[in-house]
Design an enzyme around this catalytic site. Structure first.
Site, PDB file in Angstrom:
ATOM      1  N   GLY A  73      -4.174  13.956   5.614  1.00  0.00           N
ATOM      2  CA  GLY A  73      -4.304  12.804   6.506  1.00  0.00           C
ATOM      3  C   GLY A  73      -4.120  11.493   5.787  1.00  0.00           C
ATOM      4  O   GLY A  73      -5.075  10.902   5.293  1.00  0.00           O
ATOM      5  N   THR A  74      -2.890  11.033   5.707  1.00  0.00           N
ATOM      6  CA  THR A  74      -2.618   9.777   5.007  1.00  0.00           C
ATOM      7  C   THR A  74      -1.132   9.504   5.124  1.00  0.00           C
ATOM      8  O   THR A  74      -0.398  10.303   5.715  1.00  0.00           O
ATOM      9  CB  THR A  74      -2.999   9.908   3.524  1.00  0.00           C
ATOM     10  OG1 THR A  74      -2.898   8.649   2.916  1.00  0.00           O
ATOM     11  CG2 THR A  74      -2.074  10.856   2.812  1.00  0.00           C
ATOM     12  N   THR A  75      -0.673   8.369   4.597  1.00  0.00           N
ATOM     13  CA  THR A  75       0.762   8.192   4.355  1.00  0.00           C
ATOM     14  C   THR A  75       0.936   7.607   2.967  1.00  0.00           C
ATOM     15  O   THR A  75       0.326   6.573   2.649  1.00  0.00           O
ATOM     16  CB  THR A  75       1.396   7.215   5.362  1.00  0.00           C
ATOM     17  OG1 THR A  75       0.996   7.579   6.663  1.00  0.00           O
ATOM     18  CG2 THR A  75       2.900   7.244   5.252  1.00  0.00           C
TER      19      THR A  75
ATOM     20  N   ASP B 166      -1.219   4.007   2.054  1.00  0.00           N
ATOM     21  CA  ASP B 166      -2.194   3.380   2.955  1.00  0.00           C
ATOM     22  C   ASP B 166      -3.572   3.572   2.329  1.00  0.00           C
ATOM     23  O   ASP B 166      -3.673   3.974   1.171  1.00  0.00           O
ATOM     24  CB  ASP B 166      -2.104   4.017   4.354  1.00  0.00           C
ATOM     25  CG  ASP B 166      -2.789   5.373   4.391  1.00  0.00           C
ATOM     26  OD1 ASP B 166      -3.593   5.612   5.295  1.00  0.00           O
ATOM     27  OD2 ASP B 166      -2.516   6.203   3.480  1.00  0.00           O
TER      28      ASP B 166
ATOM     29  N   LYS C  30      -5.830   5.142  -3.104  1.00  0.00           N
ATOM     30  CA  LYS C  30      -5.070   6.402  -3.155  1.00  0.00           C
ATOM     31  C   LYS C  30      -4.055   6.448  -4.278  1.00  0.00           C
ATOM     32  O   LYS C  30      -3.226   7.370  -4.337  1.00  0.00           O
ATOM     33  CB  LYS C  30      -4.352   6.637  -1.824  1.00  0.00           C
ATOM     34  CG  LYS C  30      -5.332   6.800  -0.683  1.00  0.00           C
ATOM     35  CD  LYS C  30      -4.677   7.229   0.591  1.00  0.00           C
ATOM     36  CE  LYS C  30      -5.683   7.172   1.723  1.00  0.00           C
ATOM     37  NZ  LYS C  30      -5.145   7.564   3.009  1.00  0.00           N
TER      38      LYS C  30
END
Lengths: 270, 251
Positions: A66-68, A83, A99
């Site tokens: 769950g992220t980009t 993100d 991140k």
């Protein structure tokens, strides 16, 4: 011990280590053996994980990254943009999660997937990179660092790790960009995007990317790609953290809130 | 005093010696001579070839071995021990290529061999390796290197060195004759290695084995014909020098 080697027909390991230890040595000539996690004898983590991912199962654990995050190479180096939203199911843990791990002044690692796994394993990678530098008096190459990480993860294949990482840097062979994930996949490439929002980011990146971008154009492209992913993907958001890896090291370009980027990119058009 | 402290390897003597390691170094001094020269674009290894029995095939005994495409080593001492070390070093070279995706540097593989040797000086039930090694090669960035290891597990970089029987004589010769002009060209470096060996080898070119690595080229072992040609050149140069000296004296 020498005596132990002679008595090869007996399984001394089973007697000496009460639990089946997951032993693997990270070969940098380092003879470092990592007994990271001891798993009780008789439990096979892979079969346990299989029961969880079966479609008919009552208990289902989905490991979505769950992220980009994205990174691409161009004529002036490597741009890395991520993100910063951290989610636990439908609940947003924090909007300001880091991140990107700064392994050394020439090497960056991005994280997507399980926050705990990424943070832990990339810090172990950073430790190995530091030891490599002390032993060999030169910085580790991007290919070697990514190989170390993928070998570590391959040892835990099937046991439920969730890591989608890009190792980016500039070494004696030039700019380097590798994608490493929990299956042990390791790919070298010019452009990668990971996480639940990666398809949105790829769309924007593919339509705007050229090798001969200028530096401001590249910054704009990366920021735009992450922004559009956060706009449509529920699990991405927060701020856009952007780094630029140059020959003499990386710099942190910007940290912009996506709300303000909305003003910049979409709102003005209306 | 020595009698009580020289049996077990892991025991220090009261005056701080590890006798087993020192005895291993004596074993090295019995081995046939090896010499290494670091040139500008070439590295040279020369060894004294032991005479073989009449019925023995000559080619089975090789004292110069490639560890990888760009690194090779010569040793002095117990041949059987050397075989083990060479095997482990070869595996480590490939293992390094696999995990780091780069060929080993000469210093790295020397450090590996030295660590291996040291481990055997601090282990129960094992004796040290009875070999000294000369490791030569080129690094990824093209720098030529020459390293020497010994049974205690230490290693040093050298411009040129000799190990084995009469190593001291050869090293003194090299200290006098290793100059920048003496190694100016590849051929000069090879000739210097031959000259150094001729100091201690009995009957000339037949008993010398020579190997060279040029930058970006694999190990090349010179044929006996080439060595004979070079030895003849060296003899000619010696005669010419002797003539010149005579003439100087006469005038």
């Amino acid at each position: 011990m020498a005596l132990l080697d002679i008595c090869r027909h007996q399984d001394w390991k089973a007697i000496l280590t009460p639990f089946g230890a997951q032993n693997f040595s990270v070969s940098c000539g380092s003879e470092v053996t990592c007994d990271e996690f001891k798993v009780p004898v008789g439990v096979d983590p892979s079969t346990f994980m299989n029961t969880l991912s079966k479609n008919d199962g009552k208990l289902k654990l989905q490991f979505n990254h769950g992220t980009t995050t994205l990174a691409f190479k161009f004529q002036h180096g490597v741009i890395v943009a991520v993100d910063s939203r951290c989610t636990a199911g439908k609940y947003i843990d924090t909007q300001y999660f880091k991140k990107v791990i700064e392994i050394n002044p020439y090497l960056l690692g991005t994280m997507s997937g399980s926050a705990a796994d990424c943070v832990y394993w990339e810090r172990v990678l950073a430790q190995h990179c530091r030891i490599y530098k002390l032993r060999n008096k030169e910085e580790i190459t991007v290919s070697a660092a990514s190989k170390l990480l993928s070998n570590m993860l391959a040892g835990y294949r099937g046991m439920g790790l969730s890591i989608g990482s890009m190792i980016c840097g500039w070494d004696k062979k030039g700019p380097g960009l590798y994608y490493v994930d929990e299956n042990g996949t390791r790919l070298s490439g010019n452009m990668f995007s990971t996480g639940s929002g990666h398809s949105y980011a790829y769309g924007v990146m593919d339509s705007g990317h050229r090798y001969d971008l200028t530096v401001p154009e590249a910054y704009d492209l990366a920021q735009r790609a992450i922004y559009h992913a956060t706009h449509r993907d529920a699990y991405s958001g927060g701020t856009v953290n952007m780094y630029h890896v140059k020959q003499d090291g990386w710099i942190k370009v910007s940290q912009e809130d996506v709300g303000e980027l909305y003003q910049k990119y979409l709102f003005k058009r209306k | 005093m020595a009698a009580r402290y020289d049996r077990a390897i892991t025991v220090f003597s009261p005056d701080g010696h590890l006798f087993q390691v020192e005895y291993a170094q004596e074993a090295v001094k019995k081995g046939s001579t090896a010499v290494g020269i670091r040139g500008k674009d070439i590295v040279v290894l020369g060894v004294e070839k032991k005479s073989v029995a009449k019925l023995q095939e000559e080619r089975t005994v090789r004292k110069i071995c490639a560890l990888d495409e760009h690194v090779c080593m010569a040793f002095a001492g117990l041949t059987a021990d050397a075989r083990i070390v060479i095997n482990r070093a070869r595996v480590e070279c490939q293992s390094h290529r696999l995990t780091v995706e780069d060929p080993v540097t000469v210093e790295y593989i020397t450090r590996y061999i030295a660590t291996l040797k040291q481990r055997y000086t601090q282990s129960n039930g094992r004796r040290p390796f009875g070999i000294s090694a000369l490791i030569v090669g080129f690094d990824y960035d093209g720098t030529p290197r020459l390293y020497q290891t010994d049974p205690s597990g230490t290693y040093h970089a050298w411009k040129s060195n000799a190990i084995g029987r009469s190593a001291k004589t050869v090293r003194e010769f090299l200290e006098k004759n290793y100059t920048e002009e003496a190694i100016a060209t590849d051929n000069d470096a090879i000739k210097l290695a031959i000259k150094a060996l001729l100091e201690v080898v009995q009957s000339g070119g037949k008993n010398i084995e020579l190997a060279v690595i040029r930058r970006s080229q694999p190990l090349k072992i010179l044929e006996s014909k080439e060595i004979e040609t070079l030895v003849a050149e060296i003899e000619k140069e010696k005669e010419e020098e002797a003539e010149k000296k005579k003439q100087k004296k006469a005038t």
